[in-house]
Write an enzyme that holds these catalytic residues in place. Structure first.
Site, PDB file in Angstrom:
ATOM      1  N   CYS A 119      15.280  -9.371 -30.855  1.00 15.95           N
ATOM      2  CA  CYS A 119      16.127  -8.674 -29.887  1.00 15.95           C
ATOM      3  C   CYS A 119      15.443  -7.397 -29.438  1.00 15.95           C
ATOM      4  O   CYS A 119      15.098  -6.548 -30.260  1.00 15.95           O
ATOM      5  CB  CYS A 119      17.476  -8.331 -30.490  1.00 15.95           C
ATOM      6  SG  CYS A 119      18.489  -9.773 -30.838  1.00 15.95           S
ATOM      7  N   GLN A 120      15.272  -7.245 -28.140  1.00 16.21           N
ATOM      8  CA  GLN A 120      14.763  -6.022 -27.573  1.00 16.21           C
ATOM      9  C   GLN A 120      15.908  -5.014 -27.437  1.00 16.21           C
ATOM     10  O   GLN A 120      17.061  -5.403 -27.280  1.00 16.21           O
ATOM     11  CB  GLN A 120      14.191  -6.289 -26.176  1.00 16.21           C
ATOM     12  CG  GLN A 120      12.980  -7.200 -26.195  1.00 16.21           C
ATOM     13  CD  GLN A 120      11.788  -6.521 -26.812  1.00 16.21           C
ATOM     14  OE1 GLN A 120      11.562  -6.604 -28.007  1.00 16.21           O
ATOM     15  NE2 GLN A 120      11.020  -5.827 -26.011  1.00 16.21           N
TER      16      GLN A 120
END
Length: 645
Positions: A119-120
């Protein structure tokens, strides 16, 4: 062998090819595996498994990994060698691949779905875009990693396990007001799961490094998440790797080897003894690292654990064997020597590029593959497929197995796991429901302007945001807001009425700041609402309140809101790390969905008017029945009711 500009011979380490685990299986043999090795076992699936750090943890806690899914071939080769069941290469960002995985797992009774979807930080994407992705589960062509949390959630829904474990970096929550985490929780709760989000220091569970992780747990058998008591003493680096053989370090020469002799010391630490379990006596594998440059050899020699890279200039003065080849201003922490009596620096995937953050405390080299694996709590019998760099990359990306074990233990079945209740109503869902009802009642009363309405008005939000910092009494604020309730734009006449109605010089000065948008009806149109804070030069806190009151889903993190969340959770409001831990507590109250902004407005109002630092008005608080601190706080309802228990 030629030397490159790096100053050592350019080479790739040998490729370690690993044979599959004797109890692994193929797709074609999965049904037989379920009826054979997997029969009667508590089965788990590990999505985005990497090399298997989380798989190792959940197996230590009593599950058997029926299937692991990742897109990294080397990591999957490692997983296949160390675990039973399936190790599948799939792109879970592709819905067709999720269809295929669902079909493969259909015959299996999966008790736990675990994983760490990449997840960014979502704050960079723009909140409106995020919202659209969440609502429509759309694909982001710019960076497909941003949607993999949605793929993970989709697979949980398809598999419908009893329990769920998701691990990620804290940035997944802290950089976007936990928007994604709150959304996942909301959707799981709608399916009947109780949930818990927790920030965990890995060293509390035996991991010898600084590493804070975000853990999301869910279960649909009981609403209980009891973690074992955290370790009170840290496992030091010496206890973690001090027993491993000392390596000969000659500049530019190879350091370590794939297989070396191991001699067990008399004072073997409990941690090292645990890491040696199931490993053949007298051997240690993968105790090797990169060659050391001549100049680095000298730098490692003069460094201490507290030496910064910028301090080396003086230490290396007039020394022909060592010099700084990086800018000391740009790379202040380029090099880090670890300390024997402390925790290691966090092991990350960056260790695959260079080991300068992980210089051995005593030997003039960087950590070896085996030492990095030890710090991540992989046992010594665990091997990593591929080259040395492949191994470092897999280790750095992994969940520490001991942390995974601690989290998985929380989810062990209670009683008969086959008799799961239908319609489990989680505690925090009930709390949020009550908070929503209270907010809706206030919305149609005198506090209407403190909440985002069904059809928010930019002007109302702007006036509240500007004036709120003046700490105006509620009755006075309500009177002031009657002037704008029927208006959507700020005319000159309305502006004069607001100035005249200002009860103090402080409030008047704040009202005066609305002047740039007087008689500018176009700027008050709904489509221009996001431009208002900049045009009025709002301060960050003012802009955040404005955005909340026009219906944006965000968390207002301040002393009063954190105090409400801490008290309801039974935690001291001024505890350490309150800006991170406090956000997690706030998440439980805010939740997600269309009513989240309404609840955030309610928490803000409760913090200002009721849950005050001194003399809280508990009798009027909608959270009183759920407040873990209620018996410790004086209040009229507490005196009348709880005093009689």
């Amino acid at each position: 062998m030629k030397k490159g500009h790096y100053g050592v011979p350019l080479e790739r380490s040998d490729y370690l090819k690993l044979d599959p685990n004797e109890n692994s299986c193929t797709l074609e043999g999965f049904q037989d595996w379920l009826e054979g090795f997997g029969k009667g076992k508590r089965l788990a699936v590990d999505l985005f498994s990497g090399a298997g750090g989380l798989s190792s943890g959940i197996e230590r806690a009593g599950w058997t990994t029926a299937a692991a899914v990742d897109f990294d071939e080397r990591a999957l080769e490692t997983h296949r060698a160390n675990f039973p069941g399936l190790s599948l290469k799939m792109d879970l960002g592709d819905p067709a691949e999720r269809d295929r995985l669902e079909s493969v797992l259909r015959p299996a009774k999966i008790d736990l779905v675990a994983g760490g979807p990449p997840c960014q930080p979502f704050s960079r994407a723009g909140r409106n875009k995020i919202r659209d992705l969440v609502k429509n589960h759309g694909r982001d062509p710019e960076d497909r990693r941003k949607e993999l949390w949605s793929a993970y959630l989709d697979m949980v829904k398809r598999i419908s396990p009893r329990a769920v474990l998701m691990e990620n970096v804290p940035d997944m929550g802290l950089h976007d007001d936990f928007f994604v985490i709150r959304t996942i929780e909301e959707e799981l709760e709608e399916l009947g799961y109780a949930t818990q989000v927790r920030l965990v220091d890995a060293w509390h569970y035996g991991v010898p490094q600084h590493r804070k992780r975000l853990i999301l747990l869910a279960r649909r058998d009981v609403d209980d998440f009891t973690w074992r008591k955290p370790d009170s003493v840290r496992t030091t680096l010496r206890e973690a790797i001090g027993d491993l053989p000392e390596l000969e370090v000659v500049p530019t020469e190879r350091v370590g080897d794939r297989e070396l002799k191991y001699r067990k010391p008399r004072d073997l630490s409990a941690f090292a003894a645990k890491m040696r379990e199931k490993t053949p006596r007298g051997v240690v594998w993968d105790h090797m690292t990169r060659r050391v440059r001549i100049d680095d050899h000298r730098i490692f020699e003069v460094m201490e654990p507290d030496t910064k890279y910028s301090d080396l200039q003086e230490k290396l003065a007039e020394d022909e064997r060592g010099y700084q080849r990086y800018s000391a201003e740009k790379y202040t922490d380029k090099y880090k020597k670890l300390a024997w009596n402390k925790l290691s620096r966090t092991i990350t995937a960056h260790i695959a590029k260079d080991g300068y953050w992980y210089i051995h405390p005593q030997q003039l080299r960087t950590l070896t593959v085996r030492e990095a694996a030890r710090v991540q709590t992989f046992p010594d019998h665990f091997r990593f497929a591929g080259t040395r760099s492949d191994a470092f990359h897999q280790i750095g990306n992994a969940v520490p197995p001991l942390l995974g074990e601690a989290a998985a233990e929380v989810l062990k079945p209670v009683g008969d796991a086959t008799a799961m209740p239908v319609g489990l109503r989680p505690h925090w869902r009930q709390v949020r429901s009550g908070l929503t009802d209270w907010a809706r009642q206030r919305l149609v009363g005198k506090d209407w302007y403190q909440f985002p309405g069904e059809k928010p008005v930019s002007l109302h939000a702007a006036v509240v945001a500007m004036v709120s910092g003046a700490k105006t009494k509620p009755a006075v604020m309500a009177e002031l807001m009657t002037n704008v309730r029927s208006s959507k734009t700020l005319t000159a006449a309305l502006f004069r009425r607001l100035v005249d109605a200002a009860p103090s010089a402080s409030v008047r000065a704040r009202v005066d700041r609305l002047a740039p948008l007087v008689d500018r009806s176009y700027d008050w149109q709904w489509k221009k609402r996001f431009d208002v804070p900049a045009k009025l030069a709002m301060k960050p806190a003012e802009a955040a309140l404005y955005r909340l009151l026009i219906g944006e889903d965000l968390m207002l993190v301040g002393q009063s809101t954190l105090r409400v969340a801490a008290r309801v959770n039974g935690i001291e409001p001024d505890h350490a790390n309150r800006l991170s831990e406090g956000r997690v507590n706030l998440v439980k109250l805010v939740g997600a969905g269309a009513d989240a902004p309404l609840r955030m407005g309610a928490i803000r109002l409760i913090g200002m008017d009721l849950c005050r630092e001194d003399q809280p008005v508990c009798s009027e608080c909608p959270l009183i029945a759920h407040c873990a601190s209620r018996k410790e706080l004086p209040g009229d309802l507490l005196t009348l009711t709880f005093g009689q228990e």
